[in-house]
Structure formats: structure tokens, C-alpha cells
Design an enzyme around this catalytic site. Structure first.
Site, mmCIF file in Angstrom:
data_model
loop_
_atom_site.group_PDB
_atom_site.id
_atom_site.type_symbol
_atom_site.label_atom_id
_atom_site.label_comp_id
_atom_site.label_asym_id
_atom_site.label_seq_id
_atom_site.Cartn_x
_atom_site.Cartn_y
_atom_site.Cartn_z
ATOM 1 N N SER A 134 0.848 -1.191 0.000
ATOM 2 C CA SER A 134 0.000 0.000 0.000
ATOM 3 C C SER A 134 0.880 1.235 0.000
ATOM 4 C CB SER A 134 -0.887 0.014 1.249
ATOM 5 O OG SER A 134 -1.540 1.264 1.409
ATOM 6 N N TYR A 147 -2.400 -0.799 9.979
ATOM 7 C CA TYR A 147 -2.393 -1.185 8.566
ATOM 8 C C TYR A 147 -1.118 -0.704 7.877
ATOM 9 C CZ TYR A 147 -3.972 -1.463 3.689
ATOM 10 O OH TYR A 147 -4.076 -1.748 2.343
#
Length: 251
Positions: A134, A147
Site C-alpha cells: 500500500s 495497517y
């Protein structure tokens, strides 16, 4: 140069929906025999290799599934790590199990599956591994510490693995998507304002918008994965390719 993917066996984790499903479809369109793995049964018959149930947190299950795939579909040539979970919230409100589960799937899963597949690729001296991380791995995000940190760990692990496996002709790369139109992203939205903030940015959170003015579609990320897995990227390894419409303002 052709992609060189026709006839190769690909294992894709997190293949039931979103980016994982798009990656499986894109690899199949290049002629790969794709085996999709997910915690729920993956409808992968149309991909040529079927689907398997796999919890990437379970080392024993990972080894068993990789053995089964190699026995039934053939030696794995391409591994794509997509399986992931998202936990949001301020750090001061995160529970221990929020942090542990996020890391166990997003970083631990990449480690376990990559290790199992790499062990089998090394004697064959060929193969490629792509991890979908990401852009949050490289840009701080408010409310996304678990995350972001887990994806940073997965990305750095993949680059380290690429260094170790380079001598065997095995390439390891990372694709770092930004905001992508998937159920995971939509699950973060509560109003239309959240959608607009994704595109335009949220100054109060020090978050830049998306310069290209659009959300990525899963196929945009899948195309990047296919490129890095293909012969067109034969001299690329340990690379982190951002697919985020310019949102991270990468130099």
C-alpha cells in the site's frame, strides 16, 4: 517482447474479491494457470487452476496448500501476495488483538506464503514473487497505524527476500496501490463526503488527495502486478511500484 506468462502456474492469495480477483483474472488472460486462495472458497474454476481455501496465518495450512498446488497444477512460477485486512482507528484506541491480527495477516501471511513458495523455487532457479502492499507503507496516515506499519513490514520483507533470491534468478517486487475502488475502501466510507475527501484530500488529517482525480480500479493494480511478474520486467527486482494516481507525491 511477450509477457512470457503463458502456461505458467500462478498462486494468488486474497483472490476472492477486489484486487486479488482482478489479479487472478489478469494473469489468466495472459495464459497463466491461476490458483486462487482465500479464507472463503474462491470460484477459480474459470481461471484454469481452481481455488483453494487458505488462512495465511496458519503455517501448516500454507505448506499443505503449496504442496497441493504443485502436485495438481504444477510448479509455482508466480506468487502474488494480496491477502490482507484493514484495521482503522487512533493508536490510543487500538486493542492488542487489532494490532496482532493485522500484522499476522498482512505481514505474517506474506512471510509464510513467500517462504513456502521460495523454498520450492530455489532448486528450480526460477520464479517471481509480487507483494501487493500500500502507499500507506510509505506515507503516514492518521487512523491507519496498524495497517500502514504492517504493509511497510510486508514491503521491506519482500525487498529483503528479493536480495536473498537474486542469485537464483528469482525476482521479488512490490506493488503499492493507493485508494482503489474495492469493498475494503468502501467499507471505510460513511457518507458521500468521505468519497469526496478521498479524491480531494483531507487537510485536517494532512492527507493529500489524488492528483489524477480518480480512484484506481482493481484492474489498474492488476496490470502493474502482471507487468512485474512478466518477462517485460526481467531486469527488475526489489522494486516498489506505486499505483496511486500521484497521491503519495513520490519523488
Amino acid at each position: 517482447m511477450t509477457s512470457g506468462l503463458a502456461g505458467k502456474v500462478a498462486l494468488v492469495t486474497g483472490a476472492a474479491q477486489g484486487i486479488g480477483a482482478a489479479v487472478a483474472a489478469a494473469l489468466a488472460s495472459e495464459g497463466c494457470r491461476v490458483v486462487g486462495a482465500d479464507r472463503t472458497r474462491y470460484p477459480g474454476g474459470s481461471r484454469g487452476g481452481g481455488g483453494v481455501v487458505l488462512d495465511v496465518r496458519d503455517s501448516v495450512a500454507v505448506e499443505r496448500v503449496v504442496d497441493s498446488v504443485e502436485a495438481t497444477a504444477g510448479p509455482i512460477d508466480v506468487l502474488v501476495n494480496v491477502a490482507g485486512v484493514l484495521t482503522t482507528g487512533p493508536v490510543v484506541e487500538l486493542r492488542d488483538d487489532d494490532w496482532t491480527t493485522t500484522f499476522d495477516v498482512n505481514a505474517g501471511g506474506v512471510f509464510r506464503v513467500s517462504r513456502a513458495v521460495a523454498r520450492r523455487m530455489v532448486p528450480r532457479r526460477r520464479g517471481t514473487i509480487v507483494t501487493v502492499a500500500s502507499n500507506a507503507a510509505g506515507v503516514p496516515r492518521s487512523g491507519m497505524a496498524a495497517y500502514a506499519a504492517s504493509k511497510a513490514a510486508a514491503a521491506q520483507f519482500t525487498r529483503c527476500l528479493g536480495l536473498e533470491l537474486a542469485e537464483f534468478g528469482i525476482r521479488c517486487n512490490v506493488v503499492a496501490p493507493g485508494s482503489t475502488d474495492t469493498p475494503m475502501l468502501r467499507g471505510m466510507w460513511h457518507t458521500e463526503a468521505d468519497h469526496d475527501a478521498t479524491l480531494r484530500g483531507a487537510p485536517h488529517q494532512y492527507r493529500v488527495g489524488i492528483p489524477l482525480g480518480r480512484l484506481a480500479e482493481p484492474r489498474d493494480v492488476a496490470d502493474a502486478v502482471v507487468f512485474l511478474a512478466s518477462d517485460r520486467a526481467r531486469h527488475i527486482t526489489m522494486h516498489d511500484l506505486y499505483v496511486d494516481g500521484g497521491a503519495s507525491l513520490r519523488a
